[in-house]
Design a protein around this motif. Structure first.
Motif, PDB file in Angstrom:
ATOM      1  N   PHE A 131     -43.109 -46.002  30.321  1.00  0.00           N
ATOM      2  CA  PHE A 131     -42.750 -46.040  28.913  1.00  0.00           C
ATOM      3  C   PHE A 131     -43.914 -46.052  27.956  1.00  0.00           C
ATOM      4  CE2 PHE A 131     -38.495 -46.548  29.190  1.00  0.00           C
ATOM      5  CZ  PHE A 131     -38.280 -47.369  30.295  1.00  0.00           C
ATOM      6  N   LEU A 132     -45.243 -45.650  28.820  1.00  0.00           N
ATOM      7  CA  LEU A 132     -46.125 -45.332  27.633  1.00  0.00           C
ATOM      8  C   LEU A 132     -46.300 -43.749  27.676  1.00  0.00           C
ATOM      9  CD1 LEU A 132     -48.789 -47.908  29.085  1.00  0.00           C
ATOM     10  CD2 LEU A 132     -47.210 -48.056  27.004  1.00  0.00           C
ATOM     11  N   GLY A 133     -45.303 -43.159  28.094  1.00  0.00           N
ATOM     12  CA  GLY A 133     -45.295 -41.712  27.736  1.00  0.00           C
ATOM     13  C   GLY A 133     -45.995 -40.777  28.595  1.00  0.00           C
ATOM     14  N   GLY A 134     -45.983 -41.090  29.849  1.00  0.00           N
ATOM     15  CA  GLY A 134     -46.631 -40.019  30.886  1.00  0.00           C
ATOM     16  C   GLY A 134     -47.887 -40.572  31.313  1.00  0.00           C
ATOM     17  N   ALA A 135     -48.577 -41.452  30.819  1.00  0.00           N
ATOM     18  CA  ALA A 135     -49.949 -41.841  31.225  1.00  0.00           C
ATOM     19  C   ALA A 135     -49.800 -42.954  32.055  1.00  0.00           C
ATOM     20  CB  ALA A 135     -50.733 -42.178  29.849  1.00  0.00           C
ATOM     21  N   ALA A 136     -48.786 -43.883  31.791  1.00  0.00           N
ATOM     22  CA  ALA A 136     -48.755 -45.350  32.602  1.00  0.00           C
ATOM     23  C   ALA A 136     -48.398 -45.092  33.728  1.00  0.00           C
ATOM     24  CB  ALA A 136     -48.339 -46.179  31.601  1.00  0.00           C
ATOM     25  N   GLY A 137     -47.695 -43.918  34.203  1.00  0.00           N
ATOM     26  CA  GLY A 137     -46.698 -43.906  35.435  1.00  0.00           C
ATOM     27  C   GLY A 137     -47.616 -43.594  36.545  1.00  0.00           C
ATOM     28  N   ALA A 138     -48.878 -43.438  36.488  1.00  0.00           N
ATOM     29  CA  ALA A 138     -49.867 -42.944  37.730  1.00  0.00           C
ATOM     30  C   ALA A 138     -50.883 -43.893  37.898  1.00  0.00           C
ATOM     31  CB  ALA A 138     -50.108 -41.618  37.569  1.00  0.00           C
ATOM     32  N   ALA A 139     -51.511 -43.915  39.105  1.00  0.00           N
ATOM     33  CA  ALA A 139     -52.679 -44.589  39.077  1.00  0.00           C
ATOM     34  C   ALA A 139     -53.857 -43.818  38.843  1.00  0.00           C
ATOM     35  CB  ALA A 139     -52.799 -45.070  40.624  1.00  0.00           C
ATOM     36  N   LEU A 170     -54.684 -48.604  32.008  1.00  0.00           N
ATOM     37  CA  LEU A 170     -54.227 -48.892  30.808  1.00  0.00           C
ATOM     38  C   LEU A 170     -54.111 -50.314  30.552  1.00  0.00           C
ATOM     39  CD1 LEU A 170     -51.651 -45.999  29.912  1.00  0.00           C
ATOM     40  CD2 LEU A 170     -53.910 -46.310  29.115  1.00  0.00           C
ATOM     41  N   PRO A 171     -54.345 -50.930  29.330  1.00  0.00           N
ATOM     42  CA  PRO A 171     -53.886 -52.497  29.092  1.00  0.00           C
ATOM     43  C   PRO A 171     -52.380 -52.642  29.358  1.00  0.00           C
ATOM     44  CG  PRO A 171     -54.571 -51.449  27.270  1.00  0.00           C
ATOM     45  CD  PRO A 171     -54.830 -50.195  28.079  1.00  0.00           C
ATOM     46  N   VAL A 172     -52.059 -53.814  29.790  1.00  0.00           N
ATOM     47  CA  VAL A 172     -50.450 -54.108  29.881  1.00  0.00           C
ATOM     48  C   VAL A 172     -50.149 -54.371  28.276  1.00  0.00           C
ATOM     49  CG1 VAL A 172     -50.262 -54.892  32.093  1.00  0.00           C
ATOM     50  CG2 VAL A 172     -51.024 -56.484  30.138  1.00  0.00           C
ATOM     51  N   ARG A 173     -49.006 -54.310  28.077  1.00  0.00           N
ATOM     52  CA  ARG A 173     -48.332 -54.679  26.811  1.00  0.00           C
ATOM     53  C   ARG A 173     -47.969 -56.081  26.599  1.00  0.00           C
ATOM     54  NH1 ARG A 173     -43.078 -50.737  26.886  1.00  0.00           N
ATOM     55  NH2 ARG A 173     -43.305 -51.635  28.899  1.00  0.00           N
ATOM     56  N   LYS A 174     -47.974 -56.455  25.168  1.00  0.00           N
ATOM     57  CA  LYS A 174     -47.799 -57.762  25.091  1.00  0.00           C
ATOM     58  C   LYS A 174     -46.431 -58.129  25.575  1.00  0.00           C
ATOM     59  CE  LYS A 174     -47.497 -60.932  21.124  1.00  0.00           C
ATOM     60  NZ  LYS A 174     -47.846 -61.054  19.541  1.00  0.00           N
ATOM     61  N   ALA A 175     -46.264 -59.364  26.186  1.00  0.00           N
ATOM     62  CA  ALA A 175     -44.973 -59.769  26.578  1.00  0.00           C
ATOM     63  C   ALA A 175     -43.968 -59.804  25.592  1.00  0.00           C
ATOM     64  CB  ALA A 175     -45.139 -60.946  27.182  1.00  0.00           C
ATOM     65  N   CYS A 208     -37.519 -55.230  27.550  1.00  0.00           N
ATOM     66  CA  CYS A 208     -38.164 -56.813  27.660  1.00  0.00           C
ATOM     67  C   CYS A 208     -39.047 -56.415  28.925  1.00  0.00           C
ATOM     68  CB  CYS A 208     -36.819 -57.683  28.055  1.00  0.00           C
ATOM     69  SG  CYS A 208     -37.486 -59.260  28.395  1.00  0.00           S
ATOM     70  N   THR A 209     -40.284 -57.100  28.685  1.00  0.00           N
ATOM     71  CA  THR A 209     -41.319 -57.198  29.678  1.00  0.00           C
ATOM     72  C   THR A 209     -42.264 -58.295  29.607  1.00  0.00           C
ATOM     73  OG1 THR A 209     -43.062 -55.634  30.371  1.00  0.00           O
ATOM     74  CG2 THR A 209     -43.330 -55.711  28.154  1.00  0.00           C
ATOM     75  N   ASP A 210     -43.125 -58.470  30.549  1.00  0.00           N
ATOM     76  CA  ASP A 210     -44.074 -59.431  30.779  1.00  0.00           C
ATOM     77  C   ASP A 210     -45.252 -58.623  31.501  1.00  0.00           C
ATOM     78  OD1 ASP A 210     -43.270 -59.538  33.553  1.00  0.00           O
ATOM     79  OD2 ASP A 210     -42.571 -61.484  33.307  1.00  0.00           O
ATOM     80  N   GLU A 211     -46.260 -59.347  31.598  1.00  0.00           N
ATOM     81  CA  GLU A 211     -47.809 -58.706  32.230  1.00  0.00           C
ATOM     82  C   GLU A 211     -47.075 -58.512  33.799  1.00  0.00           C
ATOM     83  OE1 GLU A 211     -52.086 -59.765  33.577  1.00  0.00           O
ATOM     84  OE2 GLU A 211     -51.056 -61.195  32.006  1.00  0.00           O
ATOM     85  N   THR A 212     -46.527 -59.212  34.352  1.00  0.00           N
ATOM     86  CA  THR A 212     -46.302 -58.716  35.745  1.00  0.00           C
ATOM     87  C   THR A 212     -45.252 -57.595  35.839  1.00  0.00           C
ATOM     88  OG1 THR A 212     -46.583 -60.807  36.493  1.00  0.00           O
ATOM     89  CG2 THR A 212     -45.260 -59.610  38.028  1.00  0.00           C
ATOM     90  N   THR A 213     -44.130 -57.597  35.064  1.00  0.00           N
ATOM     91  CA  THR A 213     -43.388 -56.286  35.162  1.00  0.00           C
ATOM     92  C   THR A 213     -43.932 -55.266  34.431  1.00  0.00           C
ATOM     93  OG1 THR A 213     -41.516 -57.940  34.568  1.00  0.00           O
ATOM     94  CG2 THR A 213     -41.269 -55.529  33.964  1.00  0.00           C
ATOM     95  N   ASP A 214     -44.925 -55.186  33.663  1.00  0.00           N
ATOM     96  CA  ASP A 214     -45.739 -54.021  33.021  1.00  0.00           C
ATOM     97  C   ASP A 214     -46.467 -53.556  34.341  1.00  0.00           C
ATOM     98  OD1 ASP A 214     -44.828 -52.916  30.624  1.00  0.00           O
ATOM     99  OD2 ASP A 214     -46.843 -53.136  29.863  1.00  0.00           O
ATOM    100  N   THR A 230     -52.395 -43.806  20.909  1.00  0.00           N
ATOM    101  CA  THR A 230     -53.276 -44.665  19.998  1.00  0.00           C
ATOM    102  C   THR A 230     -52.474 -45.661  19.683  1.00  0.00           C
ATOM    103  OG1 THR A 230     -52.065 -43.176  18.305  1.00  0.00           O
ATOM    104  CG2 THR A 230     -54.330 -42.655  18.929  1.00  0.00           C
ATOM    105  N   GLY A 231     -53.237 -46.817  19.013  1.00  0.00           N
ATOM    106  CA  GLY A 231     -52.433 -47.891  18.692  1.00  0.00           C
ATOM    107  C   GLY A 231     -53.024 -49.281  19.676  1.00  0.00           C
ATOM    108  N   ASP A 232     -52.489 -50.441  19.492  1.00  0.00           N
ATOM    109  CA  ASP A 232     -52.836 -51.415  20.280  1.00  0.00           C
ATOM    110  C   ASP A 232     -51.389 -51.579  21.209  1.00  0.00           C
ATOM    111  OD1 ASP A 232     -51.092 -53.346  19.112  1.00  0.00           O
ATOM    112  OD2 ASP A 232     -52.499 -53.459  17.606  1.00  0.00           O
ATOM    113  N   PHE A 233     -51.702 -52.444  22.348  1.00  0.00           N
ATOM    114  CA  PHE A 233     -50.706 -52.795  23.254  1.00  0.00           C
ATOM    115  C   PHE A 233     -50.132 -54.201  22.927  1.00  0.00           C
ATOM    116  CE2 PHE A 233     -52.977 -49.467  25.216  1.00  0.00           C
ATOM    117  CZ  PHE A 233     -52.002 -48.548  25.492  1.00  0.00           C
ATOM    118  N   ASN A 234     -50.494 -54.590  21.608  1.00  0.00           N
ATOM    119  CA  ASN A 234     -49.952 -55.870  21.166  1.00  0.00           C
ATOM    120  C   ASN A 234     -48.822 -56.153  20.244  1.00  0.00           C
ATOM    121  OD1 ASN A 234     -51.459 -57.732  22.668  1.00  0.00           O
ATOM    122  ND2 ASN A 234     -53.292 -57.160  21.533  1.00  0.00           N
TER     123      ASN A 234
END
Length: 181
Positions: free
Chosen positions: A15-23, A28-33, A55-61, A108-112
């Motif tokens: 859900f970060l648009g292609g960047a978060a799906g791979a190692a 990338l930082p995790v999103r705010k729960a 709906c997310t939390d740190e573990t799920t992200d 761009t932006g923050d994950f909070n």
């Protein structure tokens, strides 16, 4: 959007648009729960704008990123992400079901509270023919607050109210042509 493209987009691109799906070398930082709204806007395409809630939390992200990583390793010959002064830049080359996709994303932006992902892609081949198609998509994500009472971390509410949980996505991998179990 076909079922295959939707599932592939959710699984591989995250859900970060292609960047978060791979190692990547840079995580990338995790999103705010809590509850995030993600608005996907495709430029010049025939597909309508799509808004979903996650709906997310740190573990799920973290789990979502780790789940997609093996698929990206199978399907992507290039996966690169770099930290920039304003966020992150990602470049990848991936192949699914006879299609090759070269993508560039700027985050761009923050994950909070909010972030934006602007992605441009060149798609070649596929079932629709062997032509080349350039696409652009923007994801505008904003934090809405706590998850709703009937939601648990990982729940995604799609347009039309369809609800699924990211933890069940491994079951959907077989819907993506060319991805091994």
């Amino acid at each position: 959007m076909t079922r295959h493209r939707l599932v592939a987009g959710i699984l591989c691109c995250g859900f970060l648009g292609g960047a978060a799906g791979a190692a990547f070398a840079i995580d990338l930082p995790v999103r705010k729960a809590g509850l995030w709204e993600l608005k996907m806007i495709r430029s010049g395409g025939q597909l309508p704008e799509m808004t979903m809630q996650h709906c997310t939390d740190e573990t799920t992200d973290r789990d979502m990123n780790n789940m997609a990583s093996p698929m990206a390793q199978q399907a992507c010959s290039k996966q690169d992400i770099q930290k920039t002064a304003t966020g992150y830049v990602s470049d990848s080359v991936c192949s699914f079901g006879g299609m090759s996709t070269t993508s560039h994303a700027e985050i761009t932006g923050d994950f909070n509270s909010a972030y934006t992902v602007k992605t441009s892609s060149k798609i070649q081949g596929g079932a629709a023919g062997s032509g080349t198609k350039d696409t652009a998509m923007t994801i505008e994500a904003k934090w809405l607050g706590a998850c709703k009472a009937d939601q648990k971390p990982g729940d995604i509410v799609m347009p039309g109210g369809m609800k699924m949980n990211i933890k069940d996505m491994n079951k959907l991998k077989n819907l993506i042509p060319g991805v091994k179990q």
